[in-house]
Design a protein around this motif. Structure first.
Motif, PDB file in Angstrom:
ATOM      1  N   VAL A  82       0.843  -1.191   0.000  1.00 59.22           N
ATOM      2  CA  VAL A  82       0.000   0.000   0.000  1.00 59.22           C
ATOM      3  C   VAL A  82       0.880   1.244   0.000  1.00 59.22           C
ATOM      4  CG1 VAL A  82      -1.832   1.242   1.189  1.00 59.22           C
ATOM      5  CG2 VAL A  82      -1.759  -1.258   1.269  1.00 59.22           C
ATOM      6  N   PRO A  83       0.737   2.123  -0.990  1.00 60.23           N
ATOM      7  CA  PRO A  83       1.562   3.340  -1.040  1.00 60.23           C
ATOM      8  C   PRO A  83       1.305   4.242   0.168  1.00 60.23           C
ATOM      9  CG  PRO A  83       0.403   2.963  -3.124  1.00 60.23           C
ATOM     10  CD  PRO A  83      -0.193   2.031  -2.120  1.00 60.23           C
ATOM     11  N   ALA A  84       2.286   5.028   0.512  1.00 59.22           N
ATOM     12  CA  ALA A  84       2.137   5.988   1.606  1.00 59.22           C
ATOM     13  C   ALA A  84       0.963   6.914   1.325  1.00 59.22           C
ATOM     14  CB  ALA A  84       3.422   6.793   1.771  1.00 59.22           C
ATOM     15  N   GLY A  85       0.164   7.161   2.354  1.00 60.75           N
ATOM     16  CA  GLY A  85      -0.973   8.043   2.212  1.00 60.75           C
ATOM     17  C   GLY A  85      -2.241   7.354   1.727  1.00 60.75           C
ATOM     18  N   PHE A  86      -2.151   6.050   1.450  1.00 61.74           N
ATOM     19  CA  PHE A  86      -3.312   5.291   0.993  1.00 61.74           C
ATOM     20  C   PHE A  86      -3.729   4.292   2.069  1.00 61.74           C
ATOM     21  CE2 PHE A  86      -1.828   7.109  -2.838  1.00 61.74           C
ATOM     22  CZ  PHE A  86      -2.858   7.100  -3.760  1.00 61.74           C
ATOM     23  N   ALA A  87      -4.992   3.881   2.040  1.00 58.58           N
ATOM     24  CA  ALA A  87      -5.509   2.890   2.977  1.00 58.58           C
ATOM     25  C   ALA A  87      -5.783   1.589   2.227  1.00 58.58           C
ATOM     26  CB  ALA A  87      -6.797   3.390   3.636  1.00 58.58           C
ATOM     27  N   PRO A  88      -5.569   0.440   2.864  1.00 59.07           N
ATOM     28  CA  PRO A  88      -5.887  -0.837   2.216  1.00 59.07           C
ATOM     29  C   PRO A  88      -7.392  -1.089   2.228  1.00 59.07           C
ATOM     30  CG  PRO A  88      -5.091  -1.228   4.434  1.00 59.07           C
ATOM     31  CD  PRO A  88      -4.970   0.253   4.202  1.00 59.07           C
ATOM     32  N   ALA A  89      -7.879  -1.680   1.148  1.00 61.66           N
ATOM     33  CA  ALA A  89      -9.295  -2.028   1.047  1.00 61.66           C
ATOM     34  C   ALA A  89      -9.416  -3.341   0.273  1.00 61.66           C
ATOM     35  CB  ALA A  89     -10.088  -0.923   0.356  1.00 61.66           C
ATOM     36  N   ALA A  90     -10.564  -3.976   0.381  1.00 63.43           N
ATOM     37  CA  ALA A  90     -10.785  -5.243  -0.320  1.00 63.43           C
ATOM     38  C   ALA A  90     -12.242  -5.364  -0.707  1.00 63.43           C
ATOM     39  CB  ALA A  90     -10.365  -6.421   0.554  1.00 63.43           C
ATOM     40  N   GLY A  91     -12.485  -6.068  -1.811  1.00 62.92           N
ATOM     41  CA  GLY A  91     -13.846  -6.265  -2.289  1.00 62.92           C
ATOM     42  C   GLY A  91     -13.969  -7.547  -3.085  1.00 62.92           C
ATOM     43  N   VAL A  92     -15.191  -7.799  -3.543  1.00 63.44           N
ATOM     44  CA  VAL A  92     -15.442  -9.037  -4.284  1.00 63.44           C
ATOM     45  C   VAL A  92     -16.287  -8.765  -5.520  1.00 63.44           C
ATOM     46  CG1 VAL A  92     -15.247 -10.760  -2.455  1.00 63.44           C
ATOM     47  CG2 VAL A  92     -17.383  -9.521  -2.725  1.00 63.44           C
ATOM     48  N   VAL A  93     -16.043  -9.573  -6.539  1.00 64.28           N
ATOM     49  CA  VAL A  93     -16.903  -9.650  -7.707  1.00 64.28           C
ATOM     50  C   VAL A  93     -17.516 -11.041  -7.669  1.00 64.28           C
ATOM     51  CG1 VAL A  93     -17.028  -9.567 -10.214  1.00 64.28           C
ATOM     52  CG2 VAL A  93     -15.468  -8.031  -8.995  1.00 64.28           C
ATOM     53  N   ILE A  94     -18.805 -11.100  -7.387  1.00 66.13           N
ATOM     54  CA  ILE A  94     -19.495 -12.376  -7.173  1.00 66.13           C
ATOM     55  C   ILE A  94     -20.205 -12.767  -8.453  1.00 66.13           C
ATOM     56  CG2 ILE A  94     -21.119 -13.616  -5.683  1.00 66.13           C
ATOM     57  CD1 ILE A  94     -20.909 -11.031  -3.820  1.00 66.13           C
ATOM     58  N   VAL A  95     -19.783 -13.884  -9.038  1.00 69.90           N
ATOM     59  CA  VAL A  95     -20.370 -14.348 -10.295  1.00 69.90           C
ATOM     60  C   VAL A  95     -21.331 -15.495  -9.998  1.00 69.90           C
ATOM     61  CG1 VAL A  95     -19.900 -15.296 -12.585  1.00 69.90           C
ATOM     62  CG2 VAL A  95     -18.316 -13.631 -11.574  1.00 69.90           C
ATOM     63  N   GLU A  96     -22.552 -15.342 -10.455  1.00 71.27           N
ATOM     64  CA  GLU A  96     -23.577 -16.368 -10.261  1.00 71.27           C
ATOM     65  C   GLU A  96     -23.382 -17.485 -11.286  1.00 71.27           C
ATOM     66  OE1 GLU A  96     -26.665 -18.036  -8.245  1.00 71.27           O
ATOM     67  OE2 GLU A  96     -25.640 -16.178  -7.700  1.00 71.27           O
ATOM     68  N   ASP A  97     -23.927 -18.668 -10.996  1.00 68.72           N
ATOM     69  CA  ASP A  97     -23.757 -19.808 -11.897  1.00 68.72           C
ATOM     70  C   ASP A  97     -24.390 -19.578 -13.264  1.00 68.72           C
ATOM     71  OD1 ASP A  97     -22.321 -21.198 -10.035  1.00 68.72           O
ATOM     72  OD2 ASP A  97     -23.934 -22.577  -9.460  1.00 68.72           O
ATOM     73  N   ASP A  98     -25.366 -18.664 -13.366  1.00 64.47           N
ATOM     74  CA  ASP A  98     -25.974 -18.390 -14.673  1.00 64.47           C
ATOM     75  C   ASP A  98     -25.206 -17.333 -15.467  1.00 64.47           C
ATOM     76  OD1 ASP A  98     -26.689 -15.941 -13.541  1.00 64.47           O
ATOM     77  OD2 ASP A  98     -28.783 -16.495 -13.238  1.00 64.47           O
ATOM     78  N   GLY A  99     -24.038 -16.898 -14.944  1.00 63.11           N
ATOM     79  CA  GLY A  99     -23.189 -15.956 -15.655  1.00 63.11           C
ATOM     80  C   GLY A  99     -23.410 -14.503 -15.284  1.00 63.11           C
ATOM     81  N   ARG A 100     -24.460 -14.216 -14.526  1.00 62.77           N
ATOM     82  CA  ARG A 100     -24.688 -12.839 -14.087  1.00 62.77           C
ATOM     83  C   ARG A 100     -23.782 -12.495 -12.906  1.00 62.77           C
ATOM     84  NH1 ARG A 100     -31.213 -12.538 -13.734  1.00 62.77           N
ATOM     85  NH2 ARG A 100     -30.899 -14.698 -12.998  1.00 62.77           N
ATOM     86  N   VAL A 101     -23.676 -11.201 -12.634  1.00 59.68           N
ATOM     87  CA  VAL A 101     -22.752 -10.694 -11.628  1.00 59.68           C
ATOM     88  C   VAL A 101     -23.533  -9.858 -10.617  1.00 59.68           C
ATOM     89  CG1 VAL A 101     -20.645  -9.353 -11.245  1.00 59.68           C
ATOM     90  CG2 VAL A 101     -20.932 -10.639 -13.381  1.00 59.68           C
ATOM     91  N   TRP A 102     -23.207 -10.027  -9.333  1.00 54.90           N
ATOM     92  CA  TRP A 102     -23.890  -9.288  -8.271  1.00 54.90           C
ATOM     93  C   TRP A 102     -23.282  -7.891  -8.101  1.00 54.90           C
ATOM     94  CZ3 TRP A 102     -28.193 -11.096  -5.835  1.00 54.90           C
ATOM     95  CH2 TRP A 102     -28.490 -12.454  -5.981  1.00 54.90           C
ATOM     96  N   ALA A 103     -24.144  -6.911  -7.881  1.00 54.04           N
ATOM     97  CA  ALA A 103     -23.715  -5.535  -7.622  1.00 54.04           C
ATOM     98  C   ALA A 103     -24.620  -4.934  -6.563  1.00 54.04           C
ATOM     99  CB  ALA A 103     -23.771  -4.705  -8.902  1.00 54.04           C
ATOM    100  N   VAL A 104     -24.126  -3.907  -5.897  1.00 60.11           N
ATOM    101  CA  VAL A 104     -24.919  -3.231  -4.872  1.00 60.11           C
ATOM    102  C   VAL A 104     -25.135  -1.779  -5.281  1.00 60.11           C
ATOM    103  CG1 VAL A 104     -24.139  -4.738  -3.024  1.00 60.11           C
ATOM    104  CG2 VAL A 104     -22.844  -2.656  -3.512  1.00 60.11           C
ATOM    105  N   ALA A 105     -26.274  -1.233  -4.850  1.00 53.98           N
ATOM    106  CA  ALA A 105     -26.583   0.181  -5.069  1.00 53.98           C
ATOM    107  C   ALA A 105     -26.382   0.907  -3.753  1.00 53.98           C
ATOM    108  CB  ALA A 105     -28.016   0.342  -5.550  1.00 53.98           C
ATOM    109  N   PRO A 106     -25.280   1.651  -3.592  1.00 58.66           N
ATOM    110  CA  PRO A 106     -25.043   2.354  -2.328  1.00 58.66           C
ATOM    111  C   PRO A 106     -26.195   3.295  -1.993  1.00 58.66           C
ATOM    112  CG  PRO A 106     -23.044   2.331  -3.655  1.00 58.66           C
ATOM    113  CD  PRO A 106     -24.160   1.834  -4.536  1.00 58.66           C
ATOM    114  N   SER A 107     -26.577   3.319  -0.734  1.00 59.52           N
ATOM    115  CA  SER A 107     -27.671   4.187  -0.306  1.00 59.52           C
ATOM    116  C   SER A 107     -27.367   5.641  -0.653  1.00 59.52           C
ATOM    117  CB  SER A 107     -27.895   4.039   1.198  1.00 59.52           C
ATOM    118  OG  SER A 107     -28.368   2.737   1.496  1.00 59.52           O
ATOM    119  N   ASN A 108     -28.322   6.268  -1.327  1.00 58.81           N
ATOM    120  CA  ASN A 108     -28.203   7.679  -1.732  1.00 58.81           C
ATOM    121  C   ASN A 108     -26.984   7.926  -2.614  1.00 58.81           C
ATOM    122  OD1 ASN A 108     -30.568   8.477  -0.264  1.00 58.81           O
ATOM    123  ND2 ASN A 108     -29.342   8.303   1.611  1.00 58.81           N
TER     124      ASN A 108
END
Length: 209
Positions: A82-108
Motif C-alpha cells: 500500500v503506497p504511503a498516504g493510501f488505505a488498504p481495502a478489499a472487495g469481491v466480484v461475485i459471479v452467479e452460476d448463470d453468468g450474471r454478476v452481483w452488484a450493490v446500489a449504495p444508499s443515496n
C-alpha cells in the motif's frame, strides 16, 4: 412519502433514502438475460441456481471470528504494498452460476456510485480476504467463497484488492443500511449498470479471465 432503510446506520440513526430503488418482477431472477433487483426486505424466489436465499445465521461477532471466517481460500496472490498516504481495502466480484454478476446500489448513491461491487477498508487484524467476505455480507446480504485474486485497483484514497467469488448462501433482501438495492446483472450489461469509471478496470479484468 419519506422512505427509510429498515436497518439503522452504525450509530443507530435512521437512514433516509432520498430516491428509493425499484425492484424488478420476480421472473427476472430466473432469466439469465435480465437484470434482477431486490430492495431491502423485498420479495425473492426461494432459491436461485439451486442455492437457497437463506439468512446467514452464524455471522462472526468479533474481529477474531471475522479473521477466521469460512470462505477464505489458499490461492496465489501478488504482493500487496500500500503506497504511503493510501488505505488498504478489499472487495469481491461475485459471479452467479448463470453468468450474471452481483452488484450493490449504495444508499443515496454514496461516493458517486449508482451501483458498484461490494468493497470496504481493511480494519486492523483482519485479512484482505476476510474483509472482502465481510463487505460482501454487509453490503449485499450474501455469503461468499473466495475463488481467486482478480485485480488490485488504486483509487483516490485506497488500494483495493478485488477477489473473484461465488455465492454460498445469504439473502440479498437482508442487505445492510449502506445499500438500498442489490442487483444481479448480465455480464454484457455491467457497464450500463455500473457506470462509475472506477469500476471499468474491474469489469475489464473480469472479462479477461
Amino acid at each position: 412519502m419519506t422512505t427509510f432503510h429498515p436497518q439503522p446506520d452504525e450509530h443507530g440513526a435512521p437512514v433516509r433514502l432520498a430516491h428509493p430503488s425499484t425492484p424488478t418482477a420476480t421472473a427476472t431472477w430466473d432469466d439469465p438475460a435480465s437484470i434482477a433487483t431486490v430492495i431491502p426486505l423485498g420479495a425473492l424466489p426461494p432459491s436461485l441456481n439451486d442455492v437457497p436465499f437463506a439468512p446467514w445465521l452464524d455471522i462472526p461477532a468479533s474481529t477474531a471470528e471475522w479473521q477466521t471466517v469460512p470462505g477464505q481460500a489458499a490461492i496465489e496472490e501478488p504482493p500487496f504494498a500500500v503506497p504511503a498516504g493510501f488505505a488498504p481495502a478489499a472487495g469481491v466480484v461475485i459471479v452467479e452460476d448463470d453468468g450474471r454478476v452481483w452488484a450493490v446500489a449504495p444508499s443515496n448513491a454514496f461516493g458517486g456510485y449508482d451501483a458498484t461491487f461490494p468493497k470496504g477498508r481493511v480494519d486492523p487484524d483482519i485479512s484482505l480476504q476476510a474483509t472482502a467476505i465481510r463487505e460482501a455480507f454487509e453490503e449485499s446480504g450474501l455469503r461468499v467463497q473466495i475463488v481467486r485474486h482478480l485485480i488490485d485497483c488504486r483509487r483516490t484514497q485506497t488500494l483495493t484488492r478485488y477477489y473473484l467469488a461465488r455465492r454460498l448462501g445469504g439473502n440479498p433482501a437482508l442487505m445492510g443500511w449502506e445499500s438500498q438495492a442489490v442487483h444481479l446483472v448480465p455480464m454484457a450489461l455491467l457497464e450500463t449498470v455500473l457506470g462509475n469509471p472506477n469500476d471499468a478496470v474491474v469489469i475489464d479484468a473480469l472479462r479477461r479471465i
